[in-house]
Design an enzyme around this catalytic site. Sequence first.
Site: not given
Length: 478
Positions: A281, A247, A381, A172
């Site tokens: 990231c 992750e 973040e 997906k």
Amino acid sequence: MRYENYINGQWIEPSLGGYVDNLNPHNQKALDQFPASTPEDINLATAAAKEAFTTWSKLSYQQRGEYLLKAADFLSEKVEDIARDLTSEEGKTLPEAIGETNRAIRVLHYYSGEATQSVGDIIPSVNPKTMIYTKRVPIGPVGLITPWNFPIAIPAWKIAPALVYGNTVVIKPSEFTPKSAYHLIDALHQAGVPAGVVNCVFGVGGDIGAELVDSPDIKAISFTGSNKIGNVIKQRATILGKSVQLEMGGKNPLIVLNDANIDKAVAFSIQDGFMSTGQKCTAASRLIVEAGIYDEFCRRLLDQTNSLKVGNPLDEGTYMGPVVSARQYESVLTMIEQGKKEARLLAGGNEINTPDLKEGFYVQPTVFEVDSQSVEIARKEIFGPVVMLLKVNSFDEAVELANDTSYGLSAAIFTNNLTLSQRFVDEVEAGMVHVNSGTVGTEFQAPFGGMKSSSDGPREQGKTSIDFYTKMKTVYMD
């Protein structure tokens, strides 16, 4: 142009016939249309993957690897076209998109090569007539949920090991970057991968991601994305007894000590903070600089930040394009406004409304100076072109600040002191550590992953990917 889901070796319409526009973040114009899939489409895909698994898993490693080589050849024939599509839907510059497409190709080559590597060991037995050995077996159909920031590379480094180790796949991709994933799936289709081995369902994650995680036909889930969604997936999948590989986020520190090469440290800080519009990231978002060179480092950093060309990512010379979507745009701007309340703004800090860019999701490269990591922008973040400067008085203080975060993905230090660099390697709480290079640089033949809340489960990439995509059998042969 309208595209379809790929299920059981065919391109088919979504079950309810719905489609959504794929938008260009440069001007918000529609590029193509992709399926607005439903749980029924996921069910069709998982059933196909289950049906194909028995035959696919019985092929040799080398036979499975050959399909990856053929797919790599198809991608190689149209790198420029794929890269333009990637840039148009994601917003990273064309050179970056070309690099990412080539990375996907090299990943396919790498894992085709893994088909000739050892997948077990012989272990001495106390009985001279007994041979003990281990072998690896695939786990079954796996579900892959991939993000928008590396829309062809991340699907490649999940799909390639899954296939070569004998699993079938339902993927997906992100709804923001479906065309990039389409190119990879189409290459595998053109390579002749048997029906049902690879299945791709396009659509919004909230609508179909849960169905993929919950499906009894899916034995493991590999996810790259936000901590919020990753933690939900972990909870759901673990209850169902499935393996997970997550992750997630990062708030990566880049430390610069007094003896560092300032030019090199500044160059990597700019690159790691602002390339790909900070949407990595592994991006360096906390620049921790020792007091003796702080002012000089800051001056050079701001000079270079203010000179960066922000613009159409397809134009030559553009350094930074738009963020990927309206949702991401509002999120980044909200965090910048929060930063203005709790830190000192040194550069940028605004949206860009010039006539040629006003329709796009453009944000200035932004630098804040903070006195403490207690402020929100130093802890959360942002996933945009925003970095913050922190001044420290010693190596020990720098490492303490570096570790003062819930994340632990990547970390870097710039110094010519071998003793301190080795201490940093030992003491920093990060899964990937760089000495005299930036936090972003990773290579596909090496393990990728972090500590603390950045990652969960076995590492991705390199030889360690076998740990997630297989189970081990121990055999006693008399």
